[in-house]
Design a protein around this motif. Structure first.
Motif, mmCIF file in Angstrom:
data_model
loop_
_atom_site.group_PDB
_atom_site.id
_atom_site.type_symbol
_atom_site.label_atom_id
_atom_site.label_comp_id
_atom_site.label_asym_id
_atom_site.label_seq_id
_atom_site.Cartn_x
_atom_site.Cartn_y
_atom_site.Cartn_z
ATOM 1 N N ARG A 91 -5.841 8.273 -7.053
ATOM 2 C CA ARG A 91 -4.688 9.147 -7.261
ATOM 3 C C ARG A 91 -4.454 10.037 -6.048
ATOM 4 O O ARG A 91 -3.316 10.249 -5.628
ATOM 5 C CB ARG A 91 -4.910 9.984 -8.523
ATOM 6 C CG ARG A 91 -3.722 10.847 -8.904
ATOM 7 C CD ARG A 91 -3.814 11.333 -10.339
ATOM 8 N NE ARG A 91 -4.986 12.167 -10.554
ATOM 9 C CZ ARG A 91 -5.935 11.900 -11.448
ATOM 10 N NH1 ARG A 91 -5.861 10.796 -12.178
ATOM 11 N NH2 ARG A 91 -6.960 12.716 -11.606
ATOM 12 N N ARG A 92 -5.517 10.565 -5.472
ATOM 13 C CA ARG A 92 -5.375 11.423 -4.296
ATOM 14 C C ARG A 92 -4.885 10.641 -3.086
ATOM 15 O O ARG A 92 -4.141 11.176 -2.253
ATOM 16 C CB ARG A 92 -6.717 12.086 -3.980
ATOM 17 C CG ARG A 92 -7.171 13.114 -5.007
ATOM 18 C CD ARG A 92 -8.512 13.715 -4.614
ATOM 19 N NE ARG A 92 -8.953 14.737 -5.566
ATOM 20 C CZ ARG A 92 -10.095 15.413 -5.458
ATOM 21 N NH1 ARG A 92 -10.911 15.165 -4.431
ATOM 22 N NH2 ARG A 92 -10.425 16.318 -6.358
ATOM 23 N N ALA A 93 -5.301 9.374 -2.976
ATOM 24 C CA ALA A 93 -4.917 8.563 -1.818
ATOM 25 C C ALA A 93 -3.604 7.831 -2.027
ATOM 26 O O ALA A 93 -3.121 7.163 -1.101
ATOM 27 C CB ALA A 93 -6.029 7.562 -1.498
ATOM 28 N N GLY A 94 -3.014 7.928 -3.222
ATOM 29 C CA GLY A 94 -1.767 7.231 -3.497
ATOM 30 C C GLY A 94 -1.931 5.728 -3.577
ATOM 31 O O GLY A 94 -1.029 4.967 -3.198
ATOM 32 N N ILE A 95 -3.067 5.274 -4.084
ATOM 33 C CA ILE A 95 -3.380 3.842 -4.168
ATOM 34 C C ILE A 95 -3.300 3.391 -5.622
ATOM 35 O O ILE A 95 -3.733 4.102 -6.533
ATOM 36 C CB ILE A 95 -4.784 3.560 -3.592
ATOM 37 C CG1 ILE A 95 -4.791 3.814 -2.084
ATOM 38 C CG2 ILE A 95 -5.236 2.137 -3.890
ATOM 39 C CD1 ILE A 95 -6.153 3.658 -1.446
ATOM 40 N N ASN A 96 -2.757 2.199 -5.829
ATOM 41 C CA ASN A 96 -2.684 1.617 -7.164
ATOM 42 C C ASN A 96 -3.989 0.877 -7.454
ATOM 43 O O ASN A 96 -4.233 -0.193 -6.898
ATOM 44 C CB ASN A 96 -1.504 0.654 -7.259
ATOM 45 C CG ASN A 96 -1.411 0.000 -8.637
ATOM 46 O OD1 ASN A 96 -2.020 0.464 -9.601
ATOM 47 N ND2 ASN A 96 -0.644 -1.081 -8.723
ATOM 48 N N PRO A 97 -4.846 1.405 -8.323
ATOM 49 C CA PRO A 97 -6.145 0.758 -8.559
ATOM 50 C C PRO A 97 -6.036 -0.571 -9.291
ATOM 51 O O PRO A 97 -6.999 -1.350 -9.315
ATOM 52 C CB PRO A 97 -6.897 1.790 -9.406
ATOM 53 C CG PRO A 97 -5.827 2.559 -10.103
ATOM 54 C CD PRO A 97 -4.676 2.611 -9.146
ATOM 55 N N HIS A 98 -4.875 -0.856 -9.901
ATOM 56 C CA HIS A 98 -4.713 -2.094 -10.661
ATOM 57 C C HIS A 98 -4.361 -3.286 -9.776
ATOM 58 O O HIS A 98 -4.317 -4.415 -10.265
ATOM 59 C CB HIS A 98 -3.642 -1.900 -11.729
ATOM 60 C CG HIS A 98 -3.961 -0.811 -12.714
ATOM 61 N ND1 HIS A 98 -5.000 -0.901 -13.613
ATOM 62 C CD2 HIS A 98 -3.396 0.410 -12.911
ATOM 63 C CE1 HIS A 98 -5.060 0.205 -14.336
ATOM 64 N NE2 HIS A 98 -4.094 1.020 -13.931
ATOM 65 N N ASP A 99 -4.116 -3.034 -8.506
ATOM 66 C CA ASP A 99 -3.842 -4.122 -7.568
ATOM 67 C C ASP A 99 -5.171 -4.697 -7.083
ATOM 68 O O ASP A 99 -5.926 -4.017 -6.376
ATOM 69 C CB ASP A 99 -3.026 -3.597 -6.386
ATOM 70 C CG ASP A 99 -2.610 -4.704 -5.433
ATOM 71 O OD1 ASP A 99 -3.039 -5.866 -5.631
ATOM 72 O OD2 ASP A 99 -1.868 -4.412 -4.474
ATOM 73 N N PRO A 100 -5.509 -5.942 -7.429
ATOM 74 C CA PRO A 100 -6.809 -6.500 -7.036
ATOM 75 C C PRO A 100 -6.959 -6.713 -5.535
ATOM 76 O O PRO A 100 -8.073 -6.928 -5.051
ATOM 77 C CB PRO A 100 -6.874 -7.830 -7.794
ATOM 78 C CG PRO A 100 -5.453 -8.183 -8.073
ATOM 79 C CD PRO A 100 -4.724 -6.891 -8.242
ATOM 80 N N GLN A 101 -5.850 -6.654 -4.779
ATOM 81 C CA GLN A 101 -5.922 -6.852 -3.337
ATOM 82 C C GLN A 101 -6.171 -5.552 -2.575
ATOM 83 O O GLN A 101 -6.411 -5.574 -1.366
ATOM 84 C CB GLN A 101 -4.607 -7.480 -2.838
ATOM 85 C CG GLN A 101 -4.260 -8.801 -3.505
ATOM 86 C CD GLN A 101 -5.286 -9.883 -3.214
ATOM 87 O OE1 GLN A 101 -5.964 -9.860 -2.185
ATOM 88 N NE2 GLN A 101 -5.409 -10.840 -4.129
ATOM 89 N N VAL A 102 -6.130 -4.421 -3.273
ATOM 90 C CA VAL A 102 -6.261 -3.116 -2.625
ATOM 91 C C VAL A 102 -7.731 -2.763 -2.447
ATOM 92 O O VAL A 102 -8.561 -3.012 -3.330
ATOM 93 C CB VAL A 102 -5.539 -2.036 -3.454
ATOM 94 C CG1 VAL A 102 -5.944 -0.644 -2.999
ATOM 95 C CG2 VAL A 102 -4.040 -2.194 -3.329
ATOM 96 N N GLN A 103 -8.042 -2.166 -1.300
ATOM 97 C CA GLN A 103 -9.389 -1.660 -1.048
ATOM 98 C C GLN A 103 -9.500 -0.257 -1.636
ATOM 99 O O GLN A 103 -8.747 0.642 -1.268
ATOM 100 C CB GLN A 103 -9.670 -1.620 0.455
ATOM 101 C CG GLN A 103 -11.095 -1.244 0.817
ATOM 102 C CD GLN A 103 -12.096 -2.330 0.471
ATOM 103 O OE1 GLN A 103 -11.781 -3.508 0.494
ATOM 104 N NE2 GLN A 103 -13.307 -1.931 0.142
ATOM 105 N N LEU A 104 -10.414 -0.077 -2.562
ATOM 106 C CA LEU A 104 -10.558 1.218 -3.220
ATOM 107 C C LEU A 104 -11.100 2.264 -2.250
ATOM 108 O O LEU A 104 -11.926 1.956 -1.387
ATOM 109 C CB LEU A 104 -11.495 1.100 -4.425
ATOM 110 C CG LEU A 104 -11.030 0.205 -5.577
ATOM 111 C CD1 LEU A 104 -12.067 0.212 -6.694
ATOM 112 C CD2 LEU A 104 -9.681 0.657 -6.108
#
Length: 524
Positions: free
Chosen positions: A233-246
């Motif tokens: 949430r702080r980084a503006g990243i969608n955690p549900h995207d399997p291609q995204v690096q957490l």
């Protein structure tokens, strides 16, 4: 900073030296009894005006110590002028006056693994001003250790494992935190998923230097899941995207073992000892470890810090959930039942291995506190390689993010797995007979060489996709002790995204610079 003085330690006159790195003492006439304690390994110090044995095992009550004896020191900074070397006083005929107690960490060992314990030593001196000056100096050095946590959020699962987490914290951990002057806020979970809810509410994390989970792997999983969602949430990243690096978690996590297996604690410390885990938190040790995201249909289902297993271990967990009243014994009974059932599951696996692996599952050198593999991975994460695809019938499909060592299996599911190499070890046990499953379980629990079995294969992977065969029997997934009922999933390992209060598994050896004093000191 450099202080020198003469104190009486256990009625022996000793020359004591204090620097910014350590405090050391040597009894007069006994140079072979030199003792050195690192400042980073000091738990705390307090004044003990009466010098009694009671003062040496716990902080002296403020009611017995005058206020002028315990001034609050200012943190020492590199710009501060170095205090002068204090002259050594002349010997006195009778030991009187006041003193201070120093509590410090000491490496243990033995059957419990690389354990730590605390010991105390009382430094007595006839001049009260001398004692106060040293007390101020030591506290100033401790307050200047930036890696140490000052405020912690403690989350306790009172019903996990043997339901002793609250008692463990109250008896063994809370007194240590108090003596180390660590401020805590304690919250007990009330239902499944409560720890994750606490982490997602950022108001609970405000002003905290870390989070401490007192419980088993299930509680740790919830805390990590919540911290990951906050980081996304702080980084503006969608955690549900399997291609995204957490992203990395915003706070370090300390683990006080209070569950049935405590695999992550054992894998990162080399032991499930409660005091050892608490001392690593107090000393502010830090280690980044891998975490795996578990997706299904483009939805983040869970995260895993130890292992995700399908087949035998999934069936074991699903059955044991019905027998929770039996406590940890339910896992043994459920495991025996699964052996008699002798179930196998068909499916398809897609595995993505690193292009250039930093290590292999059959390596002799295992992960430690000075692991070269994890150091290289921190500098440059492994590059993803090609996808491999194969089908089969297996009794066990396990992705081990760490070694998964625990009290029941000291070597772990994958002894050569690393804490921070960005990979998981995929363990496949072919479904042939009950004896094959039993031989794998026996070697995993007692010898740690299951890799040598013909029906067991290991793959070091960054991503794993499992799809069950249509119309065939289906099992469940065991994700860090949490049950996932949907068999189809996608797992991806994220390199060193979780910060822990840990050093890694330490080698048990003696430090030649520390020769213990023959006289007894008080162990806590």
């Amino acid at each position: 900073m450099h202080l020198q003085g003469t104190f009486y330690i256990l009625k022996k006159r000793c020359k004591v030296t204090l620097t910014e790195q350590c405090i050391s003492w040597i009894p007069e006439g006994s140079p072979e009894c030199y003792r050195r304690i690192l400042i980073s390994e000091v738990v705390g110090t307090w004044l003990c005006p009466c010098g009694s044995s009671r003062c040496r095992v716990r902080p002296h009550s403020s009611a017995h110590a005058p206020a002028r004896h315990d001034p609050s020191p200012a943190p020492l900074t590199p710009a501060s002028p170095a205090p002068p070397v204090l002259p050594m006083p002349q010997p006195v005929a009778k030991m009187s006056g006041s003193g201070l107690t120093l509590e410090y960490c000491e490496r243990g060992g033995g059957r419990a693994g690389p354990t730590w314990r605390t010991r105390t030593v009382a430094l007595m001196h006839p001049a009260n001003e001398m004692v106060v000056a040293w007390h101020q100096a030591i506290r100033g050095l401790l307050s200047g250790l930036r890696q140490r946590p000052r405020r912690l959020l403690v989350v306790i699962n009172p019903v996990g494992g043997k339901k002793q987490a609250s008692s463990i914290y109250k008896r063994k951990v809370m007194p240590l935190f108090r003596r180390a002057e660590v401020e805590t806020r304690v919250v007990k979970t009330e239902h499944r998923g409560h720890a994750q809810e606490l982490m997602e509410d950022e108001a609970n994390l405000e002003g905290m230097d870390g989070v401490v989970a007192v419980g088993g792997d299930g509680l740790v999983n919830e805390v990590v899941m919540g911290l990951m969602l906050v980081a996304c949430r702080r980084a503006g990243i969608n955690p549900h995207d399997p291609q995204v690096q957490l992203p990395a978690t915003p706070l370090r996590l300390g683990i006080i073992p209070g569950g049935s297996t405590d695999a992550l604690c054992h894998s990162t410390h080399g032991t499930s000892d409660v005091v050892t885990a608490a001392l690593h938190i107090i000393m502010g040790d830090s280690r980044q470890v891998d975490v795996a995201s578990v997706h299904r249909d483009d939805q983040l289902q869970h995260v895993a810090t130890t292992m995700v297993s399908y087949g035998y271990f999934g069936d074991l967990l699903r059955t044991s959930e019905r027998w929770r009243k039996l406590g940890p014994t339910r896992y043994l009974l459920s495991g025996v039942l699964q052996l008699f059932r002798n179930r196998f599951y068909e499916g398809q696996l897609k595995v993505r291995a690193p292009a250039t692996p930093l290590a292999q599952p059959y390596d002799v050198n295992i992960c430690s506190d000075r692991c070269n593999v994890c150091t290289k991975a921190a500098a440059c994460s492994p590059t993803p390689g090609e996808w491999l695809q194969f089908t089969g019938r297996w009794s066990i499909v396990t992705s081990a993010v760490t070694s998964c060592a625990c009290r029941l299996s000291p070597h772990g599911v994958s002894p050569a797995a690393h804490l921070g190499d960005g990979c998981a070890d995929l363990v496949l046990v072919a479904g042939r007979s009950r004896c094959h499953t039993l031989s794998y379980l026996f070697r995993t629990a007692f010898t740690g060489n299951a890799l040598s079995l013909d029906h067991v294969t290991f793959h070091r992977a960054q991503e794993v996709v499992f799809t069950p065969k249509a119309g065939a029997a289906e099992s469940s997934w065991n994700c860090d002790g949490e049950l996932l009922t949907e068999p189809k999933l996608r797992l991806r390992v994220h390199c060193q995204r979780v910060g822990l209060f840990s050093r890694g598994v330490e080698a048990v050896n003696e430090d030649p610079s520390k020769t213990p004093v023959p006289a007894k000191t008080v162990a806590v």
